[in-house]
Design an enzyme around this catalytic site. Sequence first.
Site, PDB file in Angstrom:
ATOM      1  CE  LYS A 192      -6.162  16.598 -11.010  1.00 30.50           C
ATOM      2  NZ  LYS A 192      -7.037  16.714 -12.193  1.00 30.50           N
ATOM      3  CG  ASP A 224      -8.329  14.497 -14.703  1.00 30.09           C
ATOM      4  OD1 ASP A 224      -7.179  14.297 -15.148  1.00 30.09           O
ATOM      5  OD2 ASP A 224      -8.825  15.636 -14.611  1.00 30.09           O
ATOM      6  CG  ASP A 248      -6.803   0.828  -5.005  1.00 29.05           C
ATOM      7  OD1 ASP A 248      -6.857  -0.404  -5.174  1.00 29.05           O
ATOM      8  OD2 ASP A 248      -7.634   1.458  -4.325  1.00 29.05           O
TER       9      ASP A 248
HETATM   10  C1  IPM Z   1      -5.878  -3.788  -3.850  1.00 29.52           C
HETATM   11  C2  IPM Z   1      -6.841  -3.605  -2.707  1.00 29.52           C
HETATM   12  C3  IPM Z   1      -6.086  -3.107  -1.489  1.00 29.52           C
HETATM   13  C4  IPM Z   1      -5.457  -1.771  -1.837  1.00 29.52           C
HETATM   14  C5  IPM Z   1      -6.907  -2.998  -0.205  1.00 29.52           C
HETATM   15  C6  IPM Z   1      -7.596  -4.298   0.143  1.00 29.52           C
HETATM   16  C7  IPM Z   1      -6.092  -2.512   0.954  1.00 29.52           C
HETATM   17  O1  IPM Z   1      -7.880  -2.757  -3.072  1.00 29.52           O
HETATM   18  O2  IPM Z   1      -4.915  -4.568  -3.712  1.00 29.52           O
HETATM   19  O3  IPM Z   1      -6.075  -3.171  -4.898  1.00 29.52           O
HETATM   20  O4  IPM Z   1      -6.113  -0.730  -1.756  1.00 29.52           O
HETATM   21  O5  IPM Z   1      -4.278  -1.776  -2.211  1.00 29.52           O
HETATM   22 MN    MN Z   2      -7.858  -2.152  -5.172  1.00 24.58          MN
END
Ligand code: IPM
Ligand code: MN
Length: 366
Positions: A192, A224, A248
């Site tokens: 970003k 985005d 994530d």
């Molecule tokens: C992932 C999960 C984890 C993260 C959580 C459970 C802490 O969502 O492995 O993607 O955010 O990394």
């Molecule tokens: Mn995740």
Amino acid sequence: MKKVNVVTLPGDGIGPEVTSVAVEVLKEACRHEGVEISVSEHLFGGISYEKHGVPVTDETLESCKKSKIVLLGAVGGPQWDNLSADKRPEAGLLKLRKELGVYANLRPIQVYPSLAGASTIKEDVIAETDILIVRELTGGVYFGEPRYTSEENGDPYSVDTMKYSRSEVQRVSRVAFEAAQKRDGRLCSVDKANVLESSRMWRKSILEIAGDYPDVELSHMLVDNCAMQIIRDPKQFDVMVTGNLFGDILSDAASMLTGSLGMLPSASLGGENGLYEPVHGSAPDIAGQGIANPLAAVASAALLCRYSLNLESAAQNIENAIQTVLKNGLRTADLYTEEPGTTLSNTQEIAHLLLKAVSEREMVSF
Ligand code: IPM
Ligand code: MN
């Protein structure tokens, strides 16, 4: 027979159900290659909190570091949602990643032909999609300091810090460049940089090392736009590299291309350590019913063979077994769409066919 010890952390919710299938399949595939897998199982996440008052004990961490190879199920559940930040199951996972130093999280997004109809996205858009998301896993806003909650004029507020250093960006980018060299030679770095300082550092740092990989075509995309492009035209991507939070979010979005979050495996690598876990969560709503999709955990075991054991043939054997299950039309509820030729199946039935396929090392038909 060569012996290898693997630490398993089945965790919470459906974690134990899917991990036990993955372990059986892993053992069988490795036995074929003359490697005997022994397993040390530890409590992890909410279940560890119940017994020890912490989501991960020092003893468990030590045993993971000693083994260097960890297969994890899933953590979390509503009963632990109100615990203090350091006691939450998720805190155990973040601590484990950090202590193992597994900074590169590989999340392959592969659309299996027999599942193209299970996605909510049009078949011709997703067909033959094959993306590797490389998510930075031990830095960024997940770990940045300071982080705290305070109050200003009676108005409470919280601070998280998104920080990236050049070395952090470059080490994970090198993993991504090297992966691209073995694939289609294209790497898209996602940030970003139009807003965030940490993203401008990200972009500058990756550009500095791009010259070391003249055979890889590097491009940049804002996060985005990337979220939109993943849905609009996923085939444009080969390897993607991005920070912890963006990775994530983007990997959950991309999982839908495969039909279900229940299909996504992951490998987290750093130094000699490897942590393997399905991307899906603990799904407490369906835990204990025998209906969880074990395929992401099983595919994570395949990645374990590939990256930690250097047993490519065992990895492929497991991946072929997954294809066999899908070709035979077996679907857990998360994938079932009443498509002709498919049947609603369960964890045990799928485990059975996986093991049969792995031990016969060929496509079996029902
Ligand atoms: C992932 C999960 C984890 C993260 C959580 C459970 C802490 O969502 O492995 O993607 O955010 O990394
Ligand atoms: Mn995740």
